[in-house]
Each structure stands twice: as structure tokens, then as C-alpha cells.
Design an enzyme around this catalytic site. Structure first.
Site, short mmCIF file in Angstrom:
data_model
loop_
_atom_site.label_atom_id
_atom_site.label_comp_id
_atom_site.label_asym_id
_atom_site.label_seq_id
_atom_site.Cartn_x
_atom_site.Cartn_y
_atom_site.Cartn_z
N ASP A 30 -16.53 -13.01 10.05
CA ASP A 30 -15.10 -12.84 9.73
C ASP A 30 -14.54 -12.10 11.08
OD1 ASP A 30 -12.56 -11.61 9.30
OD2 ASP A 30 -13.17 -10.68 7.49
N TYR A 33 -14.15 -4.97 5.16
CA TYR A 33 -13.04 -5.40 4.75
C TYR A 33 -12.76 -6.70 4.84
CZ TYR A 33 -7.96 -6.15 3.88
OH TYR A 33 -6.75 -6.67 3.19
N LYS A 82 -5.27 -13.19 12.38
CA LYS A 82 -4.38 -12.11 12.97
C LYS A 82 -3.90 -12.53 14.47
CE LYS A 82 -5.28 -7.94 10.49
NZ LYS A 82 -6.27 -8.08 9.47
N TYR A 141 0.75 -1.28 -0.06
CA TYR A 141 -0.12 0.00 0.05
C TYR A 141 0.95 1.11 0.09
CZ TYR A 141 -3.29 -3.42 2.02
OH TYR A 141 -4.17 -4.28 2.20
#
Ligand SMILES: *Cc1c(COP(=O)(O)O)cnc(C)c1O
Length: 420
Positions: free
Chosen positions: A242, A137, A271, A9
Site C-alpha cells: 500500500d 492504516y 494520494k 472524523y
């Protein structure tokens, strides 16, 4: 800039050499030039025990001495067996099967494919789409990008190339909204309308429970999730949560869905799973979903990443979960939550639109992304590693950070607006 390394990014033109990290300890990042930075981001929200936790390091050393990798196709090993068992034990009742992969995005791809294959094997040939939520996201691979907010800048460029899925509006009623809050009632109407319109083509509905993270830190009502569950049941649509960002304490409970008392059919975690030490994701499924694949060879789930269930990653996850349990992390998180409320709730300054706190997540919303231009270097000068995301300044620290260290971070978040 001479290194061939291509950063994420990041516009590489005129990129100054990023700070070189040589180590770390607890909430601190150690730089080659001797500086130490307090990490407000826990390395993209995954390093929940901070850097170099002694028990994590020891568990990995031990596993390296036994077995670093073996394929999970046709063979098995203790770390994967134990971790699968452990995850079934700590996730909400009813999620009884565990499929491993190597990153959050792939864990979502697995969930999507599982949902679609399940529906096809139920004879539901039309159910090949997912419904996602605006401001979502879900990852960077092409399948996941198609589930991310289609208007938000990150993946807009690819819209013509991606699979097309329907979206429902993001819920606006906040976490504490009462059942008769007009905004909540409106949110629920919009949700019902989306289901009524789209359900015949839906394999699954996918959402980040309670906290839409990278899509704009939207903290919303658990009551909305209950209605999602009810509608999924009514229309024969699978529900995927999610919890890659929200899992492992980020919203104050071990998993966010506990606060809504809603169990999905498929749950994706990643994560925080390995304490941020290694890439690993788990896609958990209900027994009903699993049974949809049970039978002759043609019904088997057709997926299997090379590094699925890597023993080192599984050993890290087992160590991480036991630290979480033994060291009462939910209490630590509650204390951090209190600090964030004290520091951020009543904060006002020119350029600050709103403040939000949930679990160990604190956010200041700025009037525009441009308002945050100098933030990173301002924070660096104060010894804090802080990044903005669009028009949001956020902290999602490791849970080993001390309350006074967290206050240093929130002081920098606030100080930026007060001095620039
Ligand atoms: C980070 C994230 C992902 C993607 O995980 P990666 O490991 O970066 O592929 C997906 N969903 C959510 C909610 C995330 O926060």
C-alpha cells in the site's frame, strides 16, 4: 452550526465554523477573510505540487475541452491508455498491469479482491484471508477497516462486524537498523512465527512499505520488507504494498519499495497520483497475477467502479508525473529532508517523546494526545495549517514549499511544546 455539511472524523456538536477556503497558491491556503495559511499537510498528503500549479491547471482545462468522462467498460480512451503505460514505466520492474479505481480505499479493496480471486482460481480454496501489520492504516471502507490496526481507536467499534484477518506485530527496528540489530532480529523472528502459524489461509500479506503513516508514523527497516518478500515466496502468499501515502516521493524515493529493493506482486497508489487534484487510484499487478485471470470469461476479474479511469483524473495524473520528472522533485525532496533533519533531529522539550524524519515527512511524538489539544489554534495564530494525529504532530508538505517556509512550519511544531 447551521450548514447541513457533515465533516469527517469530527464531533459535530458545538463545532465552530471551519475556516472558509477560497483559493490557494503553491504551499499557501487562501481564506475568505484574507488570511493565508502555510499548509503543513498538503491537504491530507496528496497535493504534492501545492495549490493551483499552472501546468496542472492547464492540463485539466485542456482535458475538459475534450472529454470529461466515459465508461471504461467496453470503451477506452487515450488518457487511461497513456497513464497505464506511464505507471508501468515508473514503477519497479515486473508490475505490468494496471487497474484503475477512484480512491485509495477502493484501490485497496481491488487489491484484496484480486488476491483472493487469484488464489481461488489457482485452486487454493482456503486462502481467503490477508495478513496485515499492527499500526497499519489501509482505508475507511469495511474491507479496508478489517486490515487497520484492530486496537487503535479509529475502527475499534466495528471489530465484531468486520472480516477477521490475522495481524503480525509492527516492526520496531528503525529505518537505519543494522542487519545484526537485536531489535531487528526480534522483529524478524516474530514475522517468521506469524507466517509459520497463518500461511495456509493467506491469500496475501499487505503492508505500507517503510512508513506506516496514519497508524502512527512508524518508520522501519527495509530489511524487514526483504524478509516479508522472502516469506511470501516461501509460502505462496501474494505481497501487496500500500503506497497510497508513501508513493510519489514521500519517503525520499519515487516509491518506498525502491529503497528496500523489493517488488510486490500488487502495488496500490493514490494520494499523490493526480497531484491531489482528483480522486484516482491505481492497483498494479505482476504478469503472474494477471495470468491467473487469463482464459475463459469465468476467470475475468470481477470489478469495475463507475468512475474508473476517469479521463480528467488520468490527465491530471499524467501532468503530475511529468512535472515530478521535469522539475527534479527527488532533489527538492532531498533538500526538504535535510531541513527536517536539521530542525527536528536534536529537538527536545517537555512533552516530546521522540522525533522522526523520513523523506519529506517530519514527526514529533507527544507524550499523549491531550498534550496536543491547543496545537491547531496555536498554529493557526502563526499562519500555519497543522493538524495532530493521535499523539503525533507531523508535517508532510507539498514539494514546492521553499526550505525557509518549511522552517516556519517546524518552528511552529517546536514552538508549541516550548510555550505550552
Ligand atoms: C489515505 C490512505 C488510504 C485510503 O485512501 P482514501 O483515498 O482516503 O480512501 C489507504 N492507505 C493509506 C496508506 C493511506 O494513507
Amino acid at each position: 452550526m447551521s450548514s447541513p455539511l457533515w465533516y469527517p472524523y469530527t464531533q459535530m456538536q458545538n463545532l465552530p465554523e471551519p475556516p472558509l477556503v477560497t483559493g490557494g497558491e503553491g504551499p499557501w491556503i487562501h481564506l475568505a477573510d484574507g488570511r493565508k495559511l502555510l499548509d503543513a499537510t498538503s491537504a491530507w498528503w496528496c497535493l504534492i505540487h501545492g495549490y493551483r500549479h499552472p501546468k496542472m491547471d492547464a492540463a485539466l482545462h485542456q482535458q475538459v475541452d475534450q472529454l470529461s468522462h466515459v465508461m471504461l467498460g467496453g470503451l477506452t480512451h487515450q488518457p487511461a491508455l497513456q497513464l497505464a503505460e506511464k505507471l508501468v514505466g515508473i514503477t519497479p520492474e515486473g508490475l505490468d498491469r494496471v487497474f484503475f479505481s477512484d480512491s485509495g480505499s477502493v484501490g485497496i479493496e481491488v487489491a484484496m479482491k484480486m488476491a483472493v480471486q487469484y488464489q481461488l482460481q489457482q485452486g487454493q480454496q482456503k486462502r481467503t484471508q490477508l495478513m496485515a501489520v499492527m499500526r497499519a492504516y489501509h482505508g475507511d471502507t469495511s474491507g479496508c477497516m478489517a486490515l487497520c490496526d484492530p486496537e487503535e481507536g479509529m475502527h475499534q467499534l466495528f471489530s465484531g462486524w468486520l472480516q477477521q484477518h490475522p495481524f503480525t506485530p509492527a516492526p520496531r527496528a528503525g529505518f537505519n537498523a543494522s542487519p545484526d540489530d537485536p531489535l531487528l532480529l526480534e522483529d524478524l523472528e516474530l514475522l517468521r512465527a506469524s507466517f509459520a502459524q497463518q500461511h495456509t489461509h493467506l491469500a496475501a500479506f499487505i503492508v505500507e512499505p517503510l512508513l506506516q503513516a496514519a497508524g502512527g508514523f512508524n518508520m522501519y527497516s527495509p530489511l524487514w520488507l526483504r524478509e516479508v518478500r522472502r516469506l511470501c515466496d516461501q509460502y505462496g502468499v501474494l505481497l501487496i504494498f500500500d503506497e497510497i501515502a508513501t508513493g510519489f516521493g514521500r519517503t525520499g524515493s519515487l516509491f518506498a519499495c525502491e529503497q528496500a529493493e523489493v517488488t510486490p506482486d500488487i502495488l496500490v497508489i493514490s494520494k499523490g497520483l493526480t497531484g491531489g487534484y482528483l480522486g484516482l487510484a491505481a492497483t498494479l499487478a505482476s504478469e503472474a497475477v494477471f495470468e491467473g485471470f487469463y482464459g475463459d470469461a469465468s476467470r475475468a476479474f470481477m470489478h469495475g467502479p463507475t468512475f474508473m479511469g476517469n479521463p480528467l483524473a488520468c490527465a491530471a495524473a499524467l501532468a503530475s508525473i511529468s512535472i515530478f520528472e521535469e522539475e527534479n522533485y527527488l532533489d527538492k525532496i532531498a533538500r526538504l529532508n535535510q531541513v527536517l533533519h536539521e530542525e527536528l533531529d536534536d529537538f527536545t522539550a517537555p512533552g516530546v517523546e521522540s522525533t522522526r524524519v523520513l523523506g519529506a515527512t517530519g514527526v514529533l511524538e507527544a507524550s499523549s494526545p491531550e498534550r496536543l489539544k491547543g496545537l491547531k489554534s496555536y498554529a493557526l495564530d502563526q499562519g500555519v495549517w497543522l493538524r495532530s494525529f493521535g499523539s503525533y504532530v507531523y508535517t508532510m508538505p507539498s514539494y514546492v514549499i521553499q526550505p525557509e517556509q518549511l522552517r516556519e512550519i517546524t518552528q511552529v511544531m517546536k514552538g508549541y511544546f516550548e510555550t505550552s
